[in-house]
Motif scaffolding. Structure first.
Motif, mmCIF file in Angstrom:
data_model
loop_
_atom_site.group_PDB
_atom_site.id
_atom_site.type_symbol
_atom_site.label_atom_id
_atom_site.label_comp_id
_atom_site.label_asym_id
_atom_site.label_seq_id
_atom_site.Cartn_x
_atom_site.Cartn_y
_atom_site.Cartn_z
ATOM 1 N N ALA A 582 0.815 -1.130 0.025
ATOM 2 C CA ALA A 582 -0.038 0.104 -0.048
ATOM 3 C C ALA A 582 0.840 1.310 -0.062
ATOM 4 O O ALA A 582 0.295 2.347 -0.194
ATOM 5 C CB ALA A 582 -0.829 -0.246 1.063
ATOM 6 N N THR A 583 2.151 1.041 0.419
ATOM 7 C CA THR A 583 2.880 2.221 0.387
ATOM 8 C C THR A 583 3.040 2.925 -1.221
ATOM 9 O O THR A 583 3.005 4.178 -1.397
ATOM 10 C CB THR A 583 4.413 1.971 0.624
ATOM 11 N N HIS A 585 0.785 1.428 -3.962
ATOM 12 C CA HIS A 585 -0.452 1.228 -4.500
ATOM 13 C C HIS A 585 -1.705 1.867 -3.715
ATOM 14 O O HIS A 585 -2.319 1.153 -2.779
ATOM 15 C CB HIS A 585 -0.874 -0.118 -4.692
ATOM 16 N N LYS A 586 -1.550 3.347 -3.758
ATOM 17 C CA LYS A 586 -2.565 3.808 -3.118
ATOM 18 C C LYS A 586 -3.461 4.813 -3.768
ATOM 19 O O LYS A 586 -4.576 5.435 -3.346
ATOM 20 C CB LYS A 586 -2.125 4.556 -1.977
ATOM 21 N N GLU A 587 -3.201 4.949 -5.237
ATOM 22 C CA GLU A 587 -3.760 6.023 -5.750
ATOM 23 C C GLU A 587 -4.688 5.464 -6.943
ATOM 24 O O GLU A 587 -4.336 4.298 -7.298
ATOM 25 C CB GLU A 587 -2.841 7.073 -6.385
#
Lengths: 614, 260
Positions: A582-583, A585-587
């Protein structure tokens, strides 16, 4: 060139094509030779070969019941061909099923590992037992010609009545069970076909079909061998078939009315058209034709009604077996030509076997005479080569085998060689990262990507000198070529070296010997390295060493590139979150990127995956 | 052009190769069935199987027999056959193609050997062609396919040799490769339907003759004796000198032999 000869030539040609396709099916697998998928696992092989084959063979139990139980002796002449048709029909069903099963060598499992809850278990056992019964019923016919088998023949004839009764029981059981198979899928089968009384409808239609099939077969072979058909007996059979067809029609429409689905009869669409065509061909028109006494008594009338009916019932089974299934997912099933070829080949082989039996043994009262077998007949010359091919038997086998060979070779040529096992992933090309100081890495343009602070990282690791940390191979005279240029597919391995471009007149126009050394076979192994000509292709001081020009998929390349550094930094600076998914892959830019390509949900082999929850 | 090349070595090659394999299988089967039927139909089933086997195996390597009569022809023919079989099967580039398509491979021959064999084969094919065309007796016996075959094979070998050697540019290479591939496909298709079918029928030809024509051992001598030419090499004498045959022996002797 008589009719039998022409027909056999066509049949052998079809069998040749099917032989090649069948071999390909077992070597390359179902995925490479059919349009079947996890969404539509049952196709024409089930609908036509198995379900229609079983239904077409219903004439066997109907005629044996008529003659041996009800003692209607006027039908006696039709029993033997009917039993032969049923026997060959069931053999065809068994053979056709072997093509369709993923692991055909496990077919014996149902004998040992019982699953009494499954209709397929019952169908399997019934078909197996009924095939045995049919073999025993038909065996006395060929045994007539061999005196050594006389004792076995007499022994079997003693048990004719029990065999007939067993045959009727087994037939009625599994003719209806084939309908039961579809009771489990009320939301998949179109409402015009789905019904809780599907088993009953299957049984009734099979009985009607059995009678019509016997009629059709008798007339067709009569035309073929120029013999007299049993028109009178068949007229009474047609009269009986009429009542069965009317009963079927009443049940079918009554069922629609009771279920409240009559509205679908007039809803415009493909399914409605299919239904009307099917029901007209299988029941309405034959019932009318069989009701008209003047039509029923003529050869043409009988043939037309029976042919329509057979066509209609076969279509009904194909509809229920696959075509009338509601569309699921992104795929619509249409049989591949290979599936059609195998189905046609199985039918052709069964027909050839039928012709062999009627010519060789006493299936009819009189064995058909081959017009070419007349010893006083003058030799006929082959139309193409104008040569005499020998006596009719030799000429026939010379030409049949030629047809077989040509068709089989054509089949092999038409089937593209494909990997025996599917990789499970469709090719999906990757696209360049967009943006400036911050790059939006979204190779398949599906809106789910990673925002990569390219400029920030470049400055942090020393400006221009840091390019070689990541960019490990460039196009000639280029700097820092994009990742997607060589990692061309999202998941599949691709080739960074373009041989076709280098060797084509329109491209680099190189001679073979400019890269491949003389006196050696021209393979990748001995060829010059790319860097021999493209000196600046590998930047100096790069940290990633290129071993060969086979590139991994884009996704794998991106992950391997980032995660290595992230992991070491997470460990060194004690920031465990730094290496988590998630660092990065968050957008989700699907919404903001409205001007970009339309959102494409990810798909694996045509099956839509559910979208990631927002 | 490259699409045509791919078509020639893809679907068209598969078609041609299958036609060859199945076609050859077909004629072998038809011949064997024919032999069996002829044998069954015969009232006289005495066939000299041992002599047939000896003849068959003997003719498979004709060197010993032909050497004496026509040494140049037999040597050329032998070289031609060796090259014809060895180069297409064991050329390393062909083996690589097979490995790419099927995964199966076998050891290829070294390139220099393949080069020399190719040149020898081309020379032998041209030699055979000339031997046929410039010899009156051979010309009388020849059909169209007898001339076409050596020429066709020489052309394929030459095109292949040029492709693998000359430093051709990409365009010329593709043109020669196209010729090589399409001629090779044509050859494969023609094999089972022309005289090249002898590659599988040769082992059967002696048996066909023996069963169909009933040449039992010593039959020729008995025929000669019946005609009154016992112990006289009548055919050889006639062929060499063109002289009139010797006078037949007295009829009595012939009658005696027939009575036996």
């Amino acid at each position: 060139m008589n009719r039998v000869y022409k027909l056999k030539l066509i049949l052998w040609t079809v069998v040749g094509l099917a032989a090649a396709v069948g071999a390909a099916r077992f070597i390359l697998g179902l995925g490479a030779t059919t349009n079947l998928s996890d969404v539509t696992p049952w196709g024409i092989w089930i609908g036509f070969d198995v379900m229609s084959g079983v239904a077409l063979a219903a004439g066997g139990f109907i005629m044996t019941a008529t003659v041996y139980i009800f003692r209607l002796e006027k039908f006696h002449a039709i029993v033997r061909p009917a039993v032969l048709t049923a026997f060959l029909g069931y053999v065809a069903v068994a053979v056709g099923l072997l093509f369709d099963l993923g692991l055909p060598w496990n077919i014996w499992h149902m004998i040992v590992f019982w699953n009494p809850h499954s209709p397929l278990f019952e169908v399997g056992w019934c078909v197996m037992l009924y095939l045995t019964v049919l073999t025993l019923e038909f065996f006395p016919v060929p045994a007539e010609d061999f005196s050594a088998l006389a004792r076995i023949r007499r022994f079997l004839l003693k048990f004719r009545l029990p065999l007939v009764i067993a045959g009727i029981g087994l037939s009625t059981l599994h003719q209806s069970s084939l309908g039961s198979l579809f009771l489990i899928m009320p939301y998949r089968l179109h409402p015009l076909w789905y019904s809780p009384i599907l088993p009953l409808l299957f049984l009734i239609s099979a009985i009607a079909l059995g009678m019509m099939m016997v009629t059709l077969e008798s007339h067709t072979t009569a035309w073929l061998y120029r013999r007299k058909p049993e028109t009178e007996a068949l007229a009474s059979l047609g009269g009986a078939a009429r009542w069965v067809l009317l009963l079927y029609l009443a049940m079918r429409f009554g069922d629609l009315a009771v279920r409240g689905q009559l509205g679908y009869l007039f809803a415009p669409g493909l399914h409605t058209a299919m239904f009307w065509l099917e029901i007209s061909a299988m029941a309405i028109v034959p019932a009318i034709l069989f009701s008209l006494v003047r039509v029923r008594r003529t050869r043409g009338g009988q043939w037309a009604a029976a042919a329509l009916g057979v066509f209609g019932v076969v279509w009904n089974r194909i509809d229920v077996g696959g075509l009338a299934h509601l569309r699921q997912g992104a795929q619509f099933y249409l049989p591949a030509w290979t599936e059609v070829a195998i189905s046609a080949g199985v039918v052709a082989a069964a027909t050839l076997a039928f012709l062999f039996f009627v010519e060789r043994f006493r299936v009819w009262e009189q064995r058909p005479a081959d017009p070419d077998a007349d010893p006083l007949k003058l030799p006929e010359f082959d139309k193409v080569g104008m040569t005499w091919l020998g006596v009719p038997v030799v000429a026939a086998r010379t030409v049949y085998s030629l047809g077989f060979v040509f068709a089989a070779a054509l089949g092999v040529a038409l089937i593209a060689p494909q990997p025996a096992s599917s990789r499970g992933v469709d090719p999906q090309s990757s696209h360049r990262a967009r943006g400036g100081p911050i790059l939006w890495i979204d190779g398949n343009l599906n809106g789910f990507g990673v925002a990569f602070p390219h400029e920030k990282i470049e400055q942090k690791f020393g400006g221009d000198a840091s390019c070689v940390y990541c960019h490990h191979m460039n196009f000639p005279r280029d700097r820092a070529s994009g990742c997607y240029e060589c990692h061309r597919d999202m998941y599949l391995v691709s080739d960074a070296f373009r041989h076709d471009w280098h060797a084509s007149p329109e491209g680099a126009h190189l001679a073979c010997t400019q890269c491949h050394p003389a006196g050696q076979p021209r393979a990748a192994a001995g060829a010059k390295a790319c860097t021999a000509c493209h000196k600046d292709m590998i930047p100096k001081g790069t940290t990633i060493q290129v071993k060969n020009y086979r590139t991994v998929g884009y996704v794998q390349a991106m992950h391997e590139l980032c995660i290595g550094c992230h992991k070491s930094i997470a460990k060194r600076e004690a920031k465990p979150d730094f290496a988590r998914c998630a660092t990065c892959h968050k957008e989700d830019r699907a919404v903001t990127d409205a001007g970009g390509p339309a959102f494409q949900p990810p798909a694996v082999r045509g099956i839509l995956l559910p979208p990631v929850p927002r | 052009m490259s699409a045509w090349i791919e078509f020639g070595r893809g679907p068209l090659f598969r078609l041609a190769f299958c036609l060859m394999v199945l076609g050859l299988l077909r004629i072998v089967l038809l011949t064997v069935v024919g032999i069996v039927e002829a044998y069954r139909r015969n009232s006289d089933r005495i066939v000299p199987w041992k002599a047939v086997a000896r003849q068959t195996l003997g003719w498979l390597v004709p060197a010993g027999r032909l050497w004496r009569a026509r040494p140049v022809y037999s040597t050329t023919s032998l070289v031609f056959h060796v090259g014809l079989l060895a180069v297409p099967f064991f050329l390393a580039a062909h083996v690589l193609l097979w490995r790419g398509a099927t995964g199966f491979a076998w050891p290829g021959m070294p390139q220099p050997l393949a080069d020399w064999l190719t040149l020898l084969t081309i020379a032998a094919a041209l030699g055979l062609f000339c031997g046929r065309a410039f010899h009156r007796g051979a010309r009388a016996l020849s059909r169209l396919q007898d001339y076409v075959w050596p020429a066709l094979l020489a052309a394929v070998f030459a095109a292949g040799y040029i492709c693998s050697h000359a430093g051709l540019g990409a365009k010329a290479y593709q043109q020669f490769m196209l010729v090589h591939i399409y001629l090779a496909d044509l050859i494969l298709v023609m094999i089972p339907f022309t005289k090249i079918a002898h590659c599988v029928l040769a082992p059967l030809s002696q048996a066909v003759t023996a069963v169909a024509w009933k040449f039992v051992p010593g039959a020729g001598d008995r025929v000669a004796a019946t005609l009154g030419y016992a112990n006289s090499p009548v055919w050889v004498a006639q062929a060499r000198s063109g002289a009139a045959p010797p006078a037949p022996a007295p009829k009595a002797a012939a009658k005696e032999l027939v009575a036996k």
